[in-house]
Design an enzyme around this catalytic site. Structure first.
Site, short mmCIF file in Angstrom:
data_model
loop_
_atom_site.label_atom_id
_atom_site.label_comp_id
_atom_site.label_asym_id
_atom_site.label_seq_id
_atom_site.Cartn_x
_atom_site.Cartn_y
_atom_site.Cartn_z
CE LYS A 32 5.26 14.75 12.88
NZ LYS A 32 6.15 15.87 12.97
CE LYS A 86 12.27 11.35 15.93
NZ LYS A 86 13.21 12.03 15.10
CE LYS A 94 8.39 16.69 19.75
NZ LYS A 94 9.81 16.91 19.54
P1 TYM Z 1 12.40 16.77 13.26
O1 TYM Z 1 13.64 16.32 13.93
O2 TYM Z 1 11.09 16.41 13.85
O3 TYM Z 1 12.37 16.31 11.75
C1 TYM Z 1 13.48 16.49 10.90
C2 TYM Z 1 13.05 16.77 9.47
O4 TYM Z 1 12.27 15.69 8.96
C3 TYM Z 1 11.02 16.19 8.51
N1 TYM Z 1 9.99 15.19 8.82
C4 TYM Z 1 9.12 14.72 7.92
N2 TYM Z 1 8.95 14.98 6.60
C5 TYM Z 1 7.98 14.31 5.96
N3 TYM Z 1 7.17 13.40 6.57
C6 TYM Z 1 7.30 13.10 7.88
N4 TYM Z 1 6.52 12.19 8.45
C7 TYM Z 1 8.31 13.78 8.63
N5 TYM Z 1 8.73 13.74 9.92
C8 TYM Z 1 9.74 14.61 10.02
C9 TYM Z 1 10.79 17.48 9.28
O5 TYM Z 1 9.92 18.34 8.60
C10 TYM Z 1 12.19 18.02 9.36
O6 TYM Z 1 12.55 18.71 8.18
N6 TYM Z 1 12.41 21.51 14.77
C11 TYM Z 1 12.99 20.58 13.83
C12 TYM Z 1 14.49 20.43 13.95
C13 TYM Z 1 15.23 21.73 13.83
C14 TYM Z 1 15.42 22.49 12.65
C15 TYM Z 1 16.18 23.63 13.06
C16 TYM Z 1 15.03 22.33 11.33
C17 TYM Z 1 15.82 22.38 14.86
N7 TYM Z 1 16.41 23.54 14.39
C18 TYM Z 1 16.55 24.63 12.14
C19 TYM Z 1 15.40 23.33 10.42
C20 TYM Z 1 16.16 24.45 10.82
C21 TYM Z 1 12.33 19.21 14.09
O7 TYM Z 1 11.84 18.94 15.14
O8 TYM Z 1 12.48 18.36 13.05
#
Ligand code: TYM
Length: 338
Positions: free
Chosen positions: A200, A203, A118
């Site tokens: 990966k 968005k 990022k």
């Molecule tokens: P975020 O918002 O980027 O993604 C949310 C969830 O989707 C999964 N994910 C994917 N899985 C498979 N293939 C992909 N291309 C893909 N893109 C995203 C992510 O692994 C995630 O499970 N830091 C976290 C958000 C968060 C969080 C938490 C998660 C904040 N606090 C506490 C768990 C527990 C994040 O940025 O996910």
């Protein structure tokens, strides 16, 4: 809370409302949340405080936070059985986040892949929040004494840091936090972009990204254009190293149909990509159709959504408050008299 529910294992996870939900979020995370059996005590939230580590348009952030909640419900998360809330409505997240910052090392934060990615993408805004993001994520998880954190593979590193922070704190002050385990699905844990199978699905790459709210026509178009390979035999075989585009489509197809890779290979034996790609698209369209229709319906009912996130925040806050009180006491802060 009765004794039986007190013994339930706790599941917790969140998604940033930084864009509309996509197939990676669904297959890597939400689909598995909804499939988790009733014996868990489940907390799922919109990680809106995390989202502001990157500049957001305020009106859009507000819209996406509630439409994301509608999509959670449409994906099968029953608000009666799951605690669904907005992170910013439970102030204990920010409070414990600050405290855990003081138990998280500069070196640990510097190694985080998400921070490196990022900060490369937003070189004009490498703010403190982006750097200390994992301490807030640790607070999200540890406040609820979560046993399992169902996430995609890209969040494994953050979950491991959360475990290290919990262990460090427990060693200093005695048993305070449950040390959580990441819960990563076998298929769907890493969905790649349809236009570039080396990165990966995210968005920030709308052409290669399949959104849950895309129309069937849009979905069909995206799958028809999905990058495969220039292999002359054009055969559907699971070989992530040499055929990453095909492997990604097989991963998606397997996740939505439950078929194994060998069943998929047999199904498309001798048929080529011209048959395979539209068929994967069709399977995705059919699995997303009820979700999209239900989400559209729920999004229109603003009063219902407000009721869900109000009750969710009240339930979450009652649990979070207990942990925070314990932490304040352990580290030597004077107990709040009100
Ligand atoms: P975020 O918002 O980027 O993604 C949310 C969830 O989707 C999964 N994910 C994917 N899985 C498979 N293939 C992909 N291309 C893909 N893109 C995203 C992510 O692994 C995630 O499970 N830091 C976290 C958000 C968060 C969080 C938490 C998660 C904040 N606090 C506490 C768990 C527990 C994040 O940025 O996910």
């Amino acid at each position: 809370m009765d004794n039986a529910s007190e013994k339930k294992k706790v599941m917790l996870s969140g998604i940033q409302p930084s864009g509309d939900l996509h197939l990676g979020n669904y297959l890597g995370a939400v689909k598995n949340w909804a499939e988790l059996p009733d014996q868990f005590d489940c907390y799922y939230f919109m990680a809106d405080l995390h989202t502001i580590t990157v500049r957001q348009e305020p009106k859009e952030l507000r819209r996406r936070s509630t439409t994301q909640l509608a999509q959670y419900i449409a994906c099968g998360l029953d608000p009666e059985k799951n605690t669904l809330f907005l992170q910013s409505h439970v102030h204990e997240h920010a409070e414990l986040g600050w405290i855990l910052n003081c138990y998280t090392m500069f070196g640990e934060l510097s190694r985080m892949t998400q921070f490196k990615d990022k900060s490369a993408k937003h070189a004009d805004n490498i703010n403190g929040g982006l750097f200390t993001y994992p301490a807030l994520m640790a607070a999200d998880i540890l406040l609820y004494q979560a046993d399992y954190v169902p996430v995609g593979e890209d969040q494994k590193q953050h979950c491991e840091l959360t475990r290290n922070i919990a262990i460090r704190f427990n060693n200093l002050y005695g048993e305070t936090f449950k040390v959580p385990e990441p819960y990563i699905p076998k298929v769907g844990a890493r969905i790649m972009s349809l236009s570039n199978p080396a990165s990966k699905m995210s968005k920030s790459d709308p052409q290669g990204c399949v959104f849950l709210m895309d129309s069937p026509e849009e979905l069909a178009r995206k799958f028809k254009r999905a990058v495969t390979d220039s292999d002359t035999e054009r055969c559907v075989r699971f070989d992530p190293e040499n055929k990453p585009g095909v492997a990604n489509l097989m991963n998606i197809y397997s996740s939505v149909t439950g078929k194994s890779y060998s069943e998929i290979e047999a199904e498309f034996d001798g048929k080529g990509y011209g048959v395979f790609k539209p068929q994967v698209g069709e399977a995705v369209i059919e699995s997303l159709r009820p979700i999209r229709e239900e989400a559209e319906h729920i999004i229109a009912d603003k009063a219902y959504l407000q009721e869900v996130y109000t009750q969710g925040a009240q339930k979450a806050s009652a649990v979070a408050r207990r942990t925070l009180r314990k932490v304040y006491k352990k580290i030597g802060l004077v107990e709040k008299p009100f």
